[in-house]
Design a protein around this motif. Structure first.
Motif: not given
Length: 266
Positions: A78-95
Protein backbone atom coordinates in the motif's frame (compact mmCIF):
# COMPACT_ATOMS: atom_id res chain seq x y z
CA UNK A 1 12.34 -2.29 -8.73
CA UNK A 2 10.30 -3.68 -11.55
CA UNK A 3 7.01 -2.99 -13.28
CA UNK A 4 5.36 -0.36 -15.46
CA UNK A 5 4.65 3.05 -13.98
CA UNK A 6 1.08 3.25 -15.30
CA UNK A 7 -1.79 4.31 -13.05
CA UNK A 8 -5.33 3.46 -14.12
CA UNK A 9 -7.58 6.19 -12.74
CA UNK A 10 -10.70 4.88 -14.48
CA UNK A 11 -11.54 2.56 -11.61
CA UNK A 12 -10.78 2.53 -7.88
CA UNK A 13 -7.85 0.62 -6.44
CA UNK A 14 -8.05 -0.90 -2.93
CA UNK A 15 -4.70 0.60 -1.90
CA UNK A 16 -5.85 4.09 -2.84
CA UNK A 17 -9.28 3.65 -1.20
CA UNK A 18 -7.41 2.54 1.94
CA UNK A 19 -5.18 5.60 1.67
CA UNK A 20 -8.26 7.86 1.56
CA UNK A 21 -9.75 6.15 4.62
CA UNK A 22 -6.50 6.78 6.48
CA UNK A 23 -6.68 10.46 5.57
CA UNK A 24 -4.02 10.28 2.85
CA UNK A 25 -3.79 12.38 -0.30
CA UNK A 26 -2.47 9.79 -2.75
CA UNK A 27 -5.80 8.84 -4.28
CA UNK A 28 -8.11 9.95 -7.06
CA UNK A 29 -11.76 11.06 -7.24
CA UNK A 30 -12.80 7.55 -8.26
CA UNK A 31 -11.18 6.19 -5.09
CA UNK A 32 -12.82 8.82 -2.87
CA UNK A 33 -16.18 8.11 -4.49
CA UNK A 34 -15.92 4.44 -3.64
CA UNK A 35 -14.71 5.18 -0.13
CA UNK A 36 -17.72 7.42 0.43
CA UNK A 37 -20.00 4.64 -0.82
CA UNK A 38 -18.36 2.24 1.61
CA UNK A 39 -18.89 4.73 4.43
CA UNK A 40 -22.58 4.87 3.53
CA UNK A 41 -22.66 1.10 4.14
CA UNK A 42 -20.58 1.23 7.33
CA UNK A 43 -19.41 4.56 8.69
CA UNK A 44 -16.53 2.93 10.59
CA UNK A 45 -14.32 2.54 7.51
CA UNK A 46 -11.61 4.88 8.86
CA UNK A 47 -11.72 3.04 12.20
CA UNK A 48 -11.22 -0.28 10.40
CA UNK A 49 -8.22 1.10 8.51
CA UNK A 50 -6.61 2.55 11.65
CA UNK A 51 -7.22 -0.61 13.71
CA UNK A 52 -5.67 -2.70 10.96
CA UNK A 53 -2.64 -0.42 10.72
CA UNK A 54 -2.15 -0.52 14.47
CA UNK A 55 -2.24 -4.33 14.40
CA UNK A 56 0.53 -4.32 11.78
CA UNK A 57 2.63 -2.07 14.02
CA UNK A 58 2.16 -4.31 17.08
CA UNK A 59 2.79 -7.53 15.14
CA UNK A 60 5.98 -6.15 13.61
CA UNK A 61 7.21 -4.97 16.99
CA UNK A 62 6.51 -8.40 18.53
CA UNK A 63 8.22 -10.23 15.67
CA UNK A 64 11.34 -8.11 15.97
CA UNK A 65 11.57 -8.26 19.75
CA UNK A 66 9.99 -11.45 21.12
CA UNK A 67 10.51 -13.64 18.02
CA UNK A 68 13.88 -12.22 16.96
CA UNK A 69 12.88 -11.91 13.30
CA UNK A 70 15.24 -9.84 11.17
CA UNK A 71 13.70 -10.38 7.70
CA UNK A 72 10.29 -9.21 6.53
CA UNK A 73 8.40 -9.78 3.26
CA UNK A 74 5.39 -7.45 3.15
CA UNK A 75 2.96 -8.13 0.30
CA UNK A 76 0.22 -5.64 -0.49
CA UNK A 77 2.27 -2.83 1.02
CA UNK A 78 0.00 0.00 0.00
CA UNK A 79 0.84 3.69 -0.05
CA UNK A 80 3.38 4.54 2.69
CA UNK A 81 2.17 5.94 6.00
CA UNK A 82 4.28 6.90 9.00
CA UNK A 83 5.54 4.80 10.63
CA UNK A 84 5.77 2.02 8.08
CA UNK A 85 6.75 -1.58 8.71
CA UNK A 86 10.45 -1.10 8.02
CA UNK A 87 10.66 1.81 10.45
CA UNK A 88 9.25 -0.28 13.28
CA UNK A 89 11.34 -3.35 12.41
CA UNK A 90 14.54 -1.33 12.17
CA UNK A 91 13.73 0.59 15.34
CA UNK A 92 13.73 -2.78 17.13
CA UNK A 93 16.74 -4.10 15.21
CA UNK A 94 18.54 -1.69 12.83
CA UNK A 95 20.00 -4.60 10.83
CA UNK A 96 16.55 -5.82 9.73
CA UNK A 97 15.97 -6.44 6.03
CA UNK A 98 12.60 -5.64 4.48
CA UNK A 99 11.12 -6.30 1.05
CA UNK A 100 7.90 -4.51 0.16
CA UNK A 101 5.65 -5.73 -2.67
CA UNK A 102 2.58 -4.20 -4.27
CA UNK A 103 0.87 -4.22 -7.68
CA UNK A 104 -0.28 -0.58 -7.72
CA UNK A 105 2.12 1.64 -9.71
CA UNK A 106 1.30 4.59 -7.43
CA UNK A 107 3.19 2.73 -4.69
CA UNK A 108 6.19 2.60 -7.03
CA UNK A 109 6.12 6.39 -7.14
CA UNK A 110 6.47 6.41 -3.36
CA UNK A 111 9.21 3.79 -3.28
CA UNK A 112 11.80 6.39 -2.33
CA UNK A 113 10.04 6.83 1.02
CA UNK A 114 9.87 3.06 1.42
CA UNK A 115 13.58 2.68 0.74
CA UNK A 116 14.83 4.90 3.56
CA UNK A 117 16.60 2.15 5.42
CA UNK A 118 18.97 2.28 8.32
CA UNK A 119 22.64 1.99 7.27
CA UNK A 120 22.82 -1.41 8.99
CA UNK A 121 19.74 -2.83 7.30
CA UNK A 122 18.17 -3.09 3.84
CA UNK A 123 14.81 -1.94 2.53
CA UNK A 124 13.74 -2.70 -1.05
CA UNK A 125 10.56 -2.54 -3.11
CA UNK A 126 9.38 -4.99 -5.79
CA UNK A 127 6.37 -4.25 -7.95
CA UNK A 128 4.51 -7.55 -8.36
CA UNK A 129 1.13 -9.17 -7.82
CA UNK A 130 0.38 -11.62 -5.02
CA UNK A 131 -1.09 -13.91 -7.69
CA UNK A 132 2.50 -14.46 -8.90
CA UNK A 133 3.99 -15.95 -5.72
CA UNK A 134 6.96 -17.65 -7.38
CA UNK A 135 8.02 -14.36 -8.97
CA UNK A 136 7.75 -12.58 -5.62
CA UNK A 137 9.83 -15.22 -3.85
CA UNK A 138 12.44 -15.13 -6.60
CA UNK A 139 12.80 -11.34 -6.36
CA UNK A 140 12.73 -11.36 -2.57
CA UNK A 141 15.45 -14.02 -2.53
CA UNK A 142 17.82 -11.51 -4.11
CA UNK A 143 17.52 -9.35 -0.99
CA UNK A 144 16.56 -11.72 1.82
CA UNK A 145 18.38 -14.87 2.92
CA UNK A 146 15.65 -17.46 2.43
CA UNK A 147 17.69 -19.94 4.43
CA UNK A 148 16.80 -17.92 7.54
CA UNK A 149 13.36 -17.14 9.01
CA UNK A 150 11.20 -14.55 7.30
CA UNK A 151 8.02 -12.83 8.49
CA UNK A 152 5.54 -13.03 5.62
CA UNK A 153 2.99 -10.24 5.99
CA UNK A 154 -0.31 -10.15 4.07
CA UNK A 155 -2.14 -7.48 6.00
CA UNK A 156 -5.64 -6.54 4.78
CA UNK A 157 -4.93 -8.25 1.46
CA UNK A 158 -6.51 -11.70 1.30
CA UNK A 159 -10.08 -10.40 1.43
CA UNK A 160 -9.43 -9.09 -2.09
CA UNK A 161 -8.78 -12.64 -3.35
CA UNK A 162 -11.63 -15.11 -3.67
CA UNK A 163 -11.56 -18.83 -2.95
CA UNK A 164 -12.04 -19.37 -6.69
CA UNK A 165 -8.85 -17.40 -7.35
CA UNK A 166 -6.98 -19.69 -4.96
CA UNK A 167 -6.48 -17.51 -1.88
CA UNK A 168 -5.52 -20.44 0.36
CA UNK A 169 -3.20 -21.95 -2.26
CA UNK A 170 -1.44 -18.60 -2.75
CA UNK A 171 -0.56 -18.43 0.94
CA UNK A 172 0.87 -21.95 0.80
CA UNK A 173 2.91 -21.16 -2.30
CA UNK A 174 4.41 -18.16 -0.54
CA UNK A 175 5.07 -20.04 2.70
CA UNK A 176 6.47 -23.26 1.25
CA UNK A 177 9.86 -21.81 0.20
CA UNK A 178 10.37 -20.19 3.62
CA UNK A 179 12.25 -22.10 6.31
CA UNK A 180 11.04 -23.37 9.66
CA UNK A 181 10.82 -20.56 12.17
CA UNK A 182 9.26 -18.16 9.66
CA UNK A 183 6.01 -16.40 10.53
CA UNK A 184 2.76 -15.62 8.75
CA UNK A 185 1.03 -12.32 9.63
CA UNK A 186 -2.56 -11.83 8.46
CA UNK A 187 -5.49 -9.50 8.95
CA UNK A 188 -8.84 -9.83 7.22
CA UNK A 189 -12.29 -8.25 6.96
CA UNK A 190 -15.23 -10.34 8.20
CA UNK A 191 -18.99 -10.29 7.84
CA UNK A 192 -19.52 -12.20 11.07
CA UNK A 193 -21.01 -9.22 12.90
CA UNK A 194 -23.07 -7.62 10.11
CA UNK A 195 -23.73 -9.91 7.18
CA UNK A 196 -25.97 -7.36 5.46
CA UNK A 197 -23.27 -4.69 5.31
CA UNK A 198 -20.67 -7.21 4.18
CA UNK A 199 -22.93 -8.35 1.32
CA UNK A 200 -23.54 -4.75 0.25
CA UNK A 201 -19.82 -4.01 0.28
CA UNK A 202 -19.11 -7.16 -1.74
CA UNK A 203 -21.68 -6.09 -4.34
CA UNK A 204 -20.18 -2.59 -4.51
CA UNK A 205 -16.76 -4.05 -5.24
CA UNK A 206 -18.24 -6.38 -7.85
CA UNK A 207 -19.88 -3.43 -9.63
CA UNK A 208 -16.43 -1.82 -9.85
CA UNK A 209 -14.84 -4.95 -11.31
CA UNK A 210 -13.13 -5.77 -8.00
CA UNK A 211 -13.27 -8.67 -5.58
CA UNK A 212 -14.19 -8.47 -1.92
CA UNK A 213 -14.37 -11.74 0.01
CA UNK A 214 -15.14 -11.19 3.71
CA UNK A 215 -14.47 -14.45 5.57
CA UNK A 216 -15.77 -15.91 8.79
CA UNK A 217 -13.53 -16.59 11.75
CA UNK A 218 -13.37 -20.28 10.76
CA UNK A 219 -12.55 -19.45 7.14
CA UNK A 220 -9.85 -17.02 8.24
CA UNK A 221 -8.35 -19.57 10.63
CA UNK A 222 -7.88 -21.99 7.71
CA UNK A 223 -5.04 -19.81 6.41
CA UNK A 224 -3.02 -20.89 9.46
CA UNK A 225 -3.54 -24.62 8.99
CA UNK A 226 -0.38 -26.53 9.89
CA UNK A 227 1.17 -23.51 11.62
CA UNK A 228 1.62 -22.73 15.31
CA UNK A 229 -0.53 -19.74 16.23
CA UNK A 230 1.00 -17.16 18.54
CA UNK A 231 -1.15 -16.23 21.54
CA UNK A 232 -3.91 -15.06 21.55
CA UNK A 233 -4.47 -17.03 18.34
CA UNK A 234 -7.09 -15.76 15.91
CA UNK A 235 -8.64 -12.65 17.45
CA UNK A 236 -10.24 -9.39 16.51
CA UNK A 237 -7.51 -7.16 15.09
CA UNK A 238 -8.18 -4.62 17.83
CA UNK A 239 -7.62 -7.29 20.50
CA UNK A 240 -4.32 -8.75 19.28
CA UNK A 241 -1.73 -8.07 22.00
CA UNK A 242 -2.90 -4.59 23.01
CA UNK A 243 -0.15 -4.46 25.64
CA UNK A 244 2.27 -3.70 22.80
CA UNK A 245 0.68 -0.27 22.42
CA UNK A 246 -0.88 1.72 19.57
CA UNK A 247 -4.42 0.61 20.38
CA UNK A 248 -6.95 2.66 18.43
CA UNK A 249 -9.93 3.87 20.49
CA UNK A 250 -13.15 3.07 18.62
CA UNK A 251 -16.49 4.64 19.58
CA UNK A 252 -19.50 2.44 20.25
CA UNK A 253 -19.91 -1.11 21.48
CA UNK A 254 -19.79 -2.95 18.16
CA UNK A 255 -16.50 -4.73 17.36
CA UNK A 256 -14.49 -3.51 14.38
CA UNK A 257 -15.15 -6.35 11.89
CA UNK A 258 -11.68 -7.64 11.21
CA UNK A 259 -9.67 -10.65 12.37
CA UNK A 260 -5.92 -10.95 12.78
CA UNK A 261 -3.35 -13.57 13.66
CA UNK A 262 0.35 -14.40 13.67
CA UNK A 263 1.62 -17.96 13.34
CA UNK A 264 4.97 -19.74 13.22
CA UNK A 265 5.98 -22.23 10.56
CA UNK A 266 7.12 -25.44 12.24
Amino acid sequence: MTGQDFIDTSKPHPARVYDWLLGGKDNYPVDEEMAQQLLAIDSRGPDMARVNRAFMHRATRWLGSAAGIRQFLDIGTGIPTEPNLHQIAQEVAPESRIVYTDNDPIVLRHAEALLRSTPEGVTEYVQADVREPESIIEEAGKILDLGKPVALSLVALLHFISDEDGAYELVRRLLDPLPSGSYLVLSHVTGDFDRGSADKARELYKQRGLTLAPRSREEFAKFFKGLELVEPGVSLAADWRPELGEVVPVPGDEPVPGYAGVARKL
